[in-house]
Design a protein around this motif. Structure first.
Motif, PDB file in Angstrom:
ATOM      1  N   LEU A 156      41.872  71.131  50.853  1.00  0.00           N
ATOM      2  CA  LEU A 156      42.506  72.278  51.493  1.00  0.00           C
ATOM      3  C   LEU A 156      44.028  72.175  51.362  1.00  0.00           C
ATOM      4  O   LEU A 156      44.603  71.105  51.551  1.00  0.00           O
ATOM      5  CB  LEU A 156      42.106  72.323  52.971  1.00  0.00           C
ATOM      6  N   ILE A 157      44.662  73.324  51.063  1.00  0.00           N
ATOM      7  CA  ILE A 157      46.111  73.319  50.880  1.00  0.00           C
ATOM      8  C   ILE A 157      46.812  74.343  51.758  1.00  0.00           C
ATOM      9  O   ILE A 157      47.983  74.191  52.085  1.00  0.00           O
ATOM     10  CB  ILE A 157      46.486  73.568  49.391  1.00  0.00           C
ATOM     11  N   GLY A 158      46.095  75.413  52.195  1.00  0.00           N
ATOM     12  CA  GLY A 158      46.764  76.409  53.008  1.00  0.00           C
ATOM     13  C   GLY A 158      45.857  77.563  53.379  1.00  0.00           C
ATOM     14  O   GLY A 158      44.626  77.468  53.309  1.00  0.00           O
ATOM     15  N   THR A 159      46.480  78.664  53.758  1.00  0.00           N
ATOM     16  CA  THR A 159      45.745  79.850  54.187  1.00  0.00           C
ATOM     17  C   THR A 159      46.461  81.104  53.708  1.00  0.00           C
ATOM     18  O   THR A 159      47.680  81.095  53.495  1.00  0.00           O
ATOM     19  CB  THR A 159      45.625  79.889  55.725  1.00  0.00           C
ATOM     20  N   VAL A 160      45.682  82.177  53.501  1.00  0.00           N
ATOM     21  CA  VAL A 160      46.279  83.459  53.109  1.00  0.00           C
ATOM     22  C   VAL A 160      46.977  84.043  54.328  1.00  0.00           C
ATOM     23  O   VAL A 160      46.333  84.406  55.316  1.00  0.00           O
ATOM     24  CB  VAL A 160      45.206  84.434  52.589  1.00  0.00           C
ATOM     25  N   ARG A 161      48.292  84.123  54.270  1.00  0.00           N
ATOM     26  CA  ARG A 161      49.055  84.681  55.383  1.00  0.00           C
ATOM     27  C   ARG A 161      49.252  86.175  55.224  1.00  0.00           C
ATOM     28  O   ARG A 161      49.284  86.923  56.204  1.00  0.00           O
ATOM     29  CB  ARG A 161      50.416  83.967  55.476  1.00  0.00           C
ATOM     30  N   ARG A 162      49.378  86.660  53.989  1.00  0.00           N
ATOM     31  CA  ARG A 162      49.567  88.093  53.734  1.00  0.00           C
ATOM     32  C   ARG A 162      48.986  88.426  52.366  1.00  0.00           C
ATOM     33  O   ARG A 162      49.341  87.801  51.364  1.00  0.00           O
ATOM     34  CB  ARG A 162      51.036  88.455  53.806  1.00  0.00           C
ATOM     35  N   ALA A 163      48.074  89.417  52.326  1.00  0.00           N
ATOM     36  CA  ALA A 163      47.453  89.845  51.072  1.00  0.00           C
ATOM     37  C   ALA A 163      48.021  91.194  50.657  1.00  0.00           C
ATOM     38  O   ALA A 163      47.958  92.166  51.422  1.00  0.00           O
ATOM     39  CB  ALA A 163      45.942  89.936  51.226  1.00  0.00           C
TER      40      ALA A 163
END
Length: 282
Positions: A156-163
């Motif tokens: 795991l490296i991160g998360t979608v904050r804005r698409a």
């Protein structure tokens, strides 16, 4: 007097014509040998042709050699240009092989999960926000939405904050914002020990997991996964490995320092996890 001269002239012309006719007839007759006159004429002609042809042939050979030299020079320049491109070609091949290996690993990892994945390439990463975020080349048009987990082939490296329509802004685990309420489980002797990521220690380049119960028995080498208890992250996503455990300042719980599996300095290909409604219910 004049008549006599004219008559002699006419006789000489007639005699010359007769001799010429006889010579022509004689030369056209079938003979096994040539006359001295013919031999002399032929030899003189051949000699003249040799004398005239030698310099012409010499000059022709010079021009032919020069032409071939220019052709060889041009061919050598083309070959040299190809040789000069070999290092770049080898570098391109190595890069493509590395990318193919990453994609194969991503496909192998995603095939073992209970959710769909979308492979993406990193297209932008600001140097002043190197440990905070990056942008990928997939967005809403590819089914991405805010809150989806983003992984490399290692973890795991991160998360979608804005698409956006065709791109997405990814917030990394190394930022303080995306760590809020990220619950984790640390596997120790096949038993889960729970905690939550509180911050990223920039000096040590380690995640800090807090609220771990005392006497948990955690030790170096224990692996850290998402727990699936908070947020939309699926359970069991590998995050990193424990490198140190210590008591908190009040002695009521423990803190674990975790080394990320993913190399935060080398992120090129990632894949976004799209959980199905069934897996969300589970």
């Amino acid at each position: 007097m004049n008549k006599l001269f004219n008559r002699n002239k006419m006789l000489m012309i007639l005699f010359g014509i007769i001799v010429l006719i006889l010579l022509i007839g004689f030369s056209m007759a079938d003979r096994d040998s040539t006359t001295k006159a013919e031999q002399f004429t032929a030899d003189a002609t051949a000699g003249t042709q040799t004398v005239i042809g030698a310099p012409l042939n010499f000059v022709g050979n010079i021009f032919s050699t020069i032409s071939k030299s220019f052709g060889a020079l041009e061919e050598n320049e083309k070959l040299q240009a190809k040789l000069d491109m070999l290092p770049q070609m080898e570098a391109d091949i190595e890069r493509l092989e590395a990318e193919n290996e990453e994609l194969r690993e991503a496909l192998d990892v995603s095939s073992k999960r209970e959710y769909d994945t979308t492979a993406a390439r990193v297209i932008s990463r600001s140097p002043d926000q190197w440990l905070d975020s990056f942008t990928i080349d997939k967005g809403e048009s590819d089914g991405l939405t805010e809150g989806m987990a983003v992984m490399t082939t290692e973890g795991l490296i991160g998360t979608v904050r804005r698409a956006n329509g065709g791109s997405s802004y990814i917030e990394m685990l190394t930022t303080s914002v995306s760590q809020n309420n990220l619950s984790v489980e640390i596997m120790h002797d096949d038993e889960p020990v729970y905690g939550n990521i509180s911050r990223y220690d920039n000096e040590r380049n380690l995640l800090v997991v807090e609220n771990i119960k005392n006497r948990s028995g955690l030790e170096e080498g224990d692996e850290v996964f998402t727990s699936g208890l908070v947020g939309d992250f699926p359970e069991g996503l590998i995050i990193g490995t424990v490198v140190e455990v210590e008591n908190d300042e009040y002695g009521l719980s423990q803190n674990a320092y975790v080394q990320l599996k993913s190399n935060v300095d080398d992120i090129d290909t990632v894949f976004v996890l799209n959980r199905s409604p069934e897996s969300m219910e589970d």
